[in-house]
Design a protein around this motif. Structure first.
Motif, PDB file in Angstrom:
ATOM      1  N   GLU A  18      34.052  -2.568  22.430  1.00 20.78           N
ATOM      2  CA  GLU A  18      33.027  -1.977  21.635  1.00 20.78           C
ATOM      3  C   GLU A  18      32.640  -3.148  20.488  1.00 20.78           C
ATOM      4  OE1 GLU A  18      37.211  -0.395  19.852  1.00 20.78           O
ATOM      5  OE2 GLU A  18      36.392  -1.010  21.731  1.00 20.78           O
ATOM      6  N   ASN A  19      33.010  -3.984  20.540  1.00 22.29           N
ATOM      7  CA  ASN A  19      32.947  -5.122  19.143  1.00 22.29           C
ATOM      8  C   ASN A  19      31.520  -5.973  20.011  1.00 22.29           C
ATOM      9  OD1 ASN A  19      34.653  -4.207  17.561  1.00 22.29           O
ATOM     10  ND2 ASN A  19      36.010  -5.710  17.783  1.00 22.29           N
ATOM     11  N   TYR A  62      28.018  -6.239  18.480  1.00 22.60           N
ATOM     12  CA  TYR A  62      27.890  -6.321  17.330  1.00 22.60           C
ATOM     13  C   TYR A  62      27.681  -8.054  17.201  1.00 22.60           C
ATOM     14  CZ  TYR A  62      29.449  -2.009  15.730  1.00 22.60           C
ATOM     15  OH  TYR A  62      29.561  -0.611  15.278  1.00 22.60           O
ATOM     16  N   ILE A  63      28.154  -8.764  18.297  1.00 26.31           N
ATOM     17  CA  ILE A  63      28.349 -10.293  18.148  1.00 26.31           C
ATOM     18  C   ILE A  63      27.570 -10.781  19.243  1.00 26.31           C
ATOM     19  CG2 ILE A  63      30.287 -10.339  16.729  1.00 26.31           C
ATOM     20  CD1 ILE A  63      31.986 -10.870  19.165  1.00 26.31           C
ATOM     21  N   VAL A  88      32.407  -8.866   9.888  1.00 26.85           N
ATOM     22  CA  VAL A  88      31.420  -9.076  10.937  1.00 26.85           C
ATOM     23  C   VAL A  88      30.330 -10.199  10.685  1.00 26.85           C
ATOM     24  CG1 VAL A  88      29.902  -7.202  10.546  1.00 26.85           C
ATOM     25  CG2 VAL A  88      29.832  -8.158  12.898  1.00 26.85           C
ATOM     26  N   ARG A 114      29.560 -13.721  12.738  1.00 22.47           N
ATOM     27  CA  ARG A 114      28.271 -14.125  13.070  1.00 22.47           C
ATOM     28  C   ARG A 114      27.702 -15.181  12.613  1.00 22.47           C
ATOM     29  NH1 ARG A 114      25.291  -8.087  11.812  1.00 22.47           N
ATOM     30  NH2 ARG A 114      25.934  -6.982  13.855  1.00 22.47           N
ATOM     31  N   ASN A 117      22.918   2.320   6.719  1.00 23.12           N
ATOM     32  CA  ASN A 117      22.977   1.126   7.027  1.00 23.12           C
ATOM     33  C   ASN A 117      21.541   0.759   7.598  1.00 23.12           C
ATOM     34  OD1 ASN A 117      24.506  -0.925   7.688  1.00 23.12           O
ATOM     35  ND2 ASN A 117      24.816  -0.495   9.833  1.00 23.12           N
ATOM     36  N   ARG A 133      37.916  -4.477  13.409  1.00 24.19           N
ATOM     37  CA  ARG A 133      37.010  -3.258  13.315  1.00 24.19           C
ATOM     38  C   ARG A 133      35.760  -4.291  12.958  1.00 24.19           C
ATOM     39  NH1 ARG A 133      36.739   1.647   9.353  1.00 24.19           N
ATOM     40  NH2 ARG A 133      34.642   2.328   9.975  1.00 24.19           N
ATOM     41  N   MET A 134      34.591  -4.237  13.466  1.00 22.89           N
ATOM     42  CA  MET A 134      33.637  -4.653  13.076  1.00 22.89           C
ATOM     43  C   MET A 134      32.862  -4.043  12.154  1.00 22.89           C
ATOM     44  SD  MET A 134      33.132  -7.721  14.866  1.00 22.89           S
ATOM     45  CE  MET A 134      33.737  -8.752  16.171  1.00 22.89           C
ATOM     46  N   HIS A 135      32.766  -4.371  10.868  1.00 27.77           N
ATOM     47  CA  HIS A 135      31.932  -4.009   9.783  1.00 27.77           C
ATOM     48  C   HIS A 135      32.299  -4.862   8.639  1.00 27.77           C
ATOM     49  CE1 HIS A 135      35.228  -2.510   6.894  1.00 27.77           C
ATOM     50  NE2 HIS A 135      36.054  -2.665   8.146  1.00 27.77           N
TER      51      HIS A 135
END
Length: 384
Positions: free
Chosen positions: A44-45, A48-49, A16, A20, A269, A10-12
């Motif tokens: 879904e990730n 984020y990247i 993450v 990155r 956020n 999970r990207m958080h």
């Protein structure tokens, strides 16, 4: 080398951020061109990247959207090893705490989440479901430490924990701290974001709104110190994404109960690119968490040369060294005293600023982290 990256977590938070920075460093230093990088992630990730993926990286979007924690464990431990059989990888990097235990290729795991091993993170603090999830994660992390060729620890504190508590073989673990941002914070993002206007002066806390981050004690501490802080017009700005709407609502109710609505500000956020400006404009930085492994925001605050009031729990003294005013995070009165001290003692703040910059130089740049990670992968390939 043909290097795989298991980015199905999970990207958080720090996970993450680390991925990155690792991808960006490998691009800057040409590692992604000298070696074949294959990244496995869930659909879904990718947003984020996406901006950190160079053209040289082969991306495999696998699995399906929004699976539950149990489904993720089953997929990672049963389906993923089967997919890896045809990958022809030399090594698989798992930066999210867990390896596929039946992986047909050598694995390297990086441990970031210390919460399953912190005594202060209990049922009362995180609830029954949260506690059970952490227990499961802790068990899988211990199994991953046994299964992986090598383990990356992001602090000496966490490596010592595994060696002393679980008999981990010390020579199989490498300590690779998170990197520092090698920039001048006060030169970044000088213009204000119209959607994020924070009136100075303020105290800054950068922390995802999770229960073990100890935010309720922080709000109580501000309430205890409010006479001294408000006399200097010092607001408390809390930057971070809530873990749940229920928990966020409980924090807002607490703020209202203490009549602090105009003094305690939740930004939600915000883009990471906005953090340097928020740091550059704050009076001092606050880090009150009860359990961490290698907190990025604390290293960023050191790099920014900020006076820091900091929890004395878990890894924090290792990270901040002598560049912080420490307190017991379980005692709101101690947090309040630290807030008042930094608000009123300008000479101490100047001393801590200088010490913060010195302490920050003990951490590698992200490019160094990328090179050191490659060395660890090479050791795993050759079983050294």
């Amino acid at each position: 080398m043909r290097i795989g990256i298991n980015a199905t977590f999970r990207m958080h938070g720090g996970g993450v951020g680390h991925l990155r920075n690792l991808l960006a460093s490998w691009s800057r230093t040409g590692i992604d061109r000298r070696h074949h990088i294959v990244l496995f992630t869930r659909p879904e990730n990718i947003p984020y990247i996406q901006a950190y993926l160079s053209e040289s990286i082969e991306v495999h979007s696998i699995g399906r959207h929004s699976i539950t924690s149990i489904e993720k464990v089953l997929w990672e431990q049963i389906t993923f090893p089967w997919l890896l059989r045809s990958s022809k990888l030399d090594v698989l990097l798992c930066p999210g705490n867990v390896v596929p235990l039946l992986s047909p290729v050598p694995t390297v795991v990086a441990f970031r989440n210390a919460a399953p091993f912190c005594s202060g993170v209990n049922i009362k603090l995180v609830g029954l479901l949260g506690w059970l999830n952490l227990k499961v994660l802790g068990t899988i992390m211990r199994l991953s430490a046994r299964s992986a060729r090598r383990v990356i620890f992001v602090s000496q504190y966490f490596k010592n924990l595994f060696v002393d508590r679980y008999g981990f073989q010390e020579n199989r673990g490498d300590i690779l701290y998170h990197g520092r941002d090698d920039v001048q914070f006060n030169q970044l993002y000088p213009s204000r974001d119209e959607d994020l206007v924070i009136q100075a002066p303020y105290i800054l806390c950068v922390s995802h709104l999770q229960r073990y981050k100890n935010l309720s004690a922080l709000i109580k501490a501000y309430s205890l110190a409010k006479e001294a802080l408000q006399s200097k017009e010092l607001r408390l700005v809390i930057v971070g994404k809530p873990e749940s709407e229920d928990y966020f609502s409980s924090l807002k109710r607490m703020v209202e109960c203490h009549h602090l609505t105009s003094w305690v500000i939740f930004t939600g956020n915000v883009p990471h690119e906005a953090i340097p400006r928020l740091m550059a404009e704050c009076r001092f930085f606050l880090f009150q968490s009860m359990c961490e492994n290698c907190p990025n925001s604390l290293i960023e605050a050191l790099s920014a040369g900020l006076p820091i009031a900091c929890s004395n729990a878990s890894v924090m003294p290792e990270i901040a060294g002598d560049a912080a005013l420490y307190f017991d995070p379980s005692i709101p009165e101690e947090i309040a005293n630290a807030l008042i001290t930094l608000a009123e003692n300008s000479s101490l703040c100047s001393e801590l600023r200088a010490k913060a910059l010195t302490q920050s130089q003990k951490f590698p740049t992200w490019d160094q982290v990328g090179l050191n990670t490659l060395e660890t992968l090479d050791l795993a390939v050759h079983n050294l």
